[in-house]
Design a protein around this motif. Sequence first.
Motif, PDB file in Angstrom:
ATOM      1  N   PRO A 121       0.837  -1.207   0.000  1.00 11.15           N
ATOM      2  CA  PRO A 121       0.000   0.000   0.000  1.00 11.15           C
ATOM      3  C   PRO A 121       0.868   1.252   0.000  1.00 11.15           C
ATOM      4  CG  PRO A 121      -0.728  -1.576   1.668  1.00 11.15           C
ATOM      5  CD  PRO A 121       0.601  -2.066   1.174  1.00 11.15           C
ATOM      6  N   GLN A 122       0.418   2.248  -0.733  1.00 12.63           N
ATOM      7  CA  GLN A 122       1.164   3.496  -0.820  1.00 12.63           C
ATOM      8  C   GLN A 122       0.791   4.479   0.280  1.00 12.63           C
ATOM      9  OE1 GLN A 122       3.692   3.828  -3.493  1.00 12.63           O
ATOM     10  NE2 GLN A 122       3.149   1.691  -3.104  1.00 12.63           N
ATOM     11  N   ASN A 123      -0.132   4.070   1.147  1.00 13.57           N
ATOM     12  CA  ASN A 123      -0.541   4.919   2.263  1.00 13.57           C
ATOM     13  C   ASN A 123      -0.907   4.017   3.435  1.00 13.57           C
ATOM     14  OD1 ASN A 123      -1.666   6.826   4.021  1.00 13.57           O
ATOM     15  ND2 ASN A 123      -2.452   8.069   2.327  1.00 13.57           N
ATOM     16  N   SER A 124      -0.528   4.446   4.642  1.00 17.89           N
ATOM     17  CA  SER A 124      -0.812   3.640   5.830  1.00 17.89           C
ATOM     18  C   SER A 124      -2.297   3.606   6.175  1.00 17.89           C
ATOM     19  CB  SER A 124      -0.020   4.175   7.030  1.00 17.89           C
ATOM     20  OG  SER A 124      -0.336   5.538   7.269  1.00 17.89           O
ATOM     21  N   GLU A 125      -3.113   4.433   5.536  1.00 18.02           N
ATOM     22  CA  GLU A 125      -4.554   4.409   5.794  1.00 18.02           C
ATOM     23  C   GLU A 125      -5.176   3.085   5.354  1.00 18.02           C
ATOM     24  OE1 GLU A 125      -6.312   7.748   3.933  1.00 18.02           O
ATOM     25  OE2 GLU A 125      -5.398   9.215   5.294  1.00 18.02           O
ATOM     26  N   PHE A 126      -4.498   2.348   4.501  1.00 24.73           N
ATOM     27  CA  PHE A 126      -5.022   1.053   4.065  1.00 24.73           C
ATOM     28  C   PHE A 126      -5.128   0.077   5.235  1.00 24.73           C
ATOM     29  CE2 PHE A 126      -4.517  -3.196   2.120  1.00 24.73           C
ATOM     30  CZ  PHE A 126      -5.588  -3.158   1.228  1.00 24.73           C
ATOM     31  N   LEU A 127      -4.342   0.277   6.295  1.00 25.27           N
ATOM     32  CA  LEU A 127      -4.393  -0.611   7.459  1.00 25.27           C
ATOM     33  C   LEU A 127      -5.668  -0.432   8.262  1.00 25.27           C
ATOM     34  CD1 LEU A 127      -0.695  -0.249   8.690  1.00 25.27           C
ATOM     35  CD2 LEU A 127      -1.665  -2.052   7.265  1.00 25.27           C
ATOM     36  N   ALA A 134      -9.846  -9.460   1.730  1.00 23.91           N
ATOM     37  CA  ALA A 134     -11.158  -9.607   1.104  1.00 23.91           C
ATOM     38  C   ALA A 134     -11.482  -8.414   0.212  1.00 23.91           C
ATOM     39  CB  ALA A 134     -12.223  -9.771   2.182  1.00 23.91           C
ATOM     40  N   VAL A 135     -11.099  -7.215   0.641  1.00 21.46           N
ATOM     41  CA  VAL A 135     -11.341  -6.017  -0.169  1.00 21.46           C
ATOM     42  C   VAL A 135     -10.530  -6.075  -1.460  1.00 21.46           C
ATOM     43  CG1 VAL A 135     -11.053  -3.513  -0.234  1.00 21.46           C
ATOM     44  CG2 VAL A 135     -11.940  -4.610   1.822  1.00 21.46           C
ATOM     45  N   LEU A 136      -9.261  -6.483  -1.352  1.00 18.46           N
ATOM     46  CA  LEU A 136      -8.423  -6.568  -2.541  1.00 18.46           C
ATOM     47  C   LEU A 136      -8.933  -7.649  -3.498  1.00 18.46           C
ATOM     48  CD1 LEU A 136      -5.859  -5.635  -4.017  1.00 18.46           C
ATOM     49  CD2 LEU A 136      -4.585  -7.361  -2.737  1.00 18.46           C
ATOM     50  N   GLU A 137      -9.365  -8.774  -2.956  1.00 19.94           N
ATOM     51  CA  GLU A 137      -9.882  -9.846  -3.811  1.00 19.94           C
ATOM     52  C   GLU A 137     -11.119  -9.392  -4.582  1.00 19.94           C
ATOM     53  OE1 GLU A 137     -11.705 -14.387  -3.359  1.00 19.94           O
ATOM     54  OE2 GLU A 137     -10.867 -13.325  -1.633  1.00 19.94           O
ATOM     55  N   ASN A 138     -11.975  -8.635  -3.920  1.00 21.88           N
ATOM     56  CA  ASN A 138     -13.182  -8.147  -4.576  1.00 21.88           C
ATOM     57  C   ASN A 138     -12.851  -7.133  -5.673  1.00 21.88           C
ATOM     58  OD1 ASN A 138     -15.986  -7.824  -4.974  1.00 21.88           O
ATOM     59  ND2 ASN A 138     -15.994  -6.028  -3.647  1.00 21.88           N
ATOM     60  N   CYS A 139     -11.852  -6.286  -5.431  1.00 17.73           N
ATOM     61  CA  CYS A 139     -11.480  -5.267  -6.428  1.00 17.73           C
ATOM     62  C   CYS A 139     -10.740  -5.877  -7.621  1.00 17.73           C
ATOM     63  CB  CYS A 139     -10.624  -4.189  -5.773  1.00 17.73           C
ATOM     64  SG  CYS A 139     -11.481  -3.213  -4.522  1.00 17.73           S
ATOM     65  N   ILE A 154      -7.428   0.910  -6.390  1.00 16.39           N
ATOM     66  CA  ILE A 154      -8.667   0.235  -6.026  1.00 16.39           C
ATOM     67  C   ILE A 154      -9.504   1.211  -5.213  1.00 16.39           C
ATOM     68  CG2 ILE A 154      -7.629  -2.051  -6.056  1.00 16.39           C
ATOM     69  CD1 ILE A 154      -7.470  -1.953  -3.035  1.00 16.39           C
ATOM     70  N   LYS A 155     -10.819   1.085  -5.323  1.00 17.58           N
ATOM     71  CA  LYS A 155     -11.738   1.991  -4.641  1.00 17.58           C
ATOM     72  C   LYS A 155     -12.539   1.220  -3.617  1.00 17.58           C
ATOM     73  CE  LYS A 155     -15.045   5.702  -5.588  1.00 17.58           C
ATOM     74  NZ  LYS A 155     -15.823   6.406  -6.641  1.00 17.58           N
ATOM     75  N   VAL A 183      -1.889 -14.193  -1.701  1.00 12.08           N
ATOM     76  CA  VAL A 183      -1.660 -12.745  -1.633  1.00 12.08           C
ATOM     77  C   VAL A 183      -0.954 -12.417  -0.335  1.00 12.08           C
ATOM     78  CG1 VAL A 183      -2.744 -10.469  -1.600  1.00 12.08           C
ATOM     79  CG2 VAL A 183      -3.677 -12.264  -3.057  1.00 12.08           C
ATOM     80  N   GLU A 184       0.068 -11.553  -0.421  1.00  2.48           N
ATOM     81  CA  GLU A 184       0.773 -11.043   0.750  1.00  2.48           C
ATOM     82  C   GLU A 184       0.854  -9.521   0.657  1.00  2.48           C
ATOM     83  OE1 GLU A 184       4.595 -12.757   1.348  1.00  2.48           O
ATOM     84  OE2 GLU A 184       3.817 -14.791   1.738  1.00  2.48           O
ATOM     85  N   PHE A 185       1.021  -8.897   1.834  1.00  2.73           N
ATOM     86  CA  PHE A 185       1.126  -7.439   1.911  1.00  2.73           C
ATOM     87  C   PHE A 185       2.459  -7.064   2.548  1.00  2.73           C
ATOM     88  CE2 PHE A 185      -3.479  -8.034   1.821  1.00  2.73           C
ATOM     89  CZ  PHE A 185      -3.839  -7.115   0.843  1.00  2.73           C
TER      90      PHE A 185
END
Length: 317
Positions: A121-127, A134-139, A154-155, A183-185
Amino acid sequence: MFSLSLFNDILRPFNTMYRCWSVSMLPGSEREDVERGGKIIMPPSALDVLTRLNINYPMLFKLTNRKSNRQTHCGVLEFIAEDEKIYIPYWMMKNLLLDEGDVVQVESVSLEVATFSKFQPQNSEFLDITNPKAVLENCLRNFACLTTGDVIAIKYNQKVYEMCVLETKPGNAVSIIECDMNVEFAAPVGYQEPTHEKKPAAEDMMVDPADLMPEPTGFIAFKGSGNRLDGKKKKDNSDDQSNKVKPVYQRGIPDYDYNIGTIQFIRNIRPVNNDKEDGNQEGFKPFAGSGSVLKTKKKNNNLITVFRSMYKFVNIT
């Protein structure tokens, strides 16, 4: 008879130059589904050429900006664009360093199915998202393929999150259509691990309550000196008080074996005197005391009968 030129056309891949525009320039209503995914819109003439070529399905393409030598991969959503034009998402134009109306090369490719991918993620707000996988899989359902080094958008909850594709397996470009992908982060950009302060030891936490009391200030009651009525001077016990050692405050020890939801009653039992038990060799005997009888003895009853008989004899005579 089968033409040789037609045979060569079937074997050759699709490779054409187009003018690219962002999705916001597409005539008609706004297409948010195109902007949030990884697919482009091509002209109907491209579909006519693709149907005559020997290509693999689903259709996947490689987009290349020859000026900056940047490339990415995508799928196709519709064939409704004008001739010699394609419409691509804005995040894809940023990765390719393209402006509105620049020329881009579109080439058909065949990619391996993805087995692993790693995102940053390019911003820590993703945490703050409760379930990011699940959000990434849906997008990613709106994407056809992934390319290492791309920064996809992704939105979620009316907010756009940018994710950098750090790694893909088994290649640098993979297809994610009907695949089982792990998937890993990675840690977000600018993220710092929270520092945990070391807790002080139990001995250091022991504080004398007297030291916590503030020093008396202002008026203090009964602070003056007094005089005896007999005129004698009061003994000075300051030296004795100075020699007294201040008691050390001892902190209570909690019951670490306590079970929540239970109540324990502790009774004070008097200690047994062993000396008395040794002296009484016979030991304790129940009901060994003396008692009293309420009924009178037989001797008294015999005297009463004698007096009654005499009384009758006197009356008869």
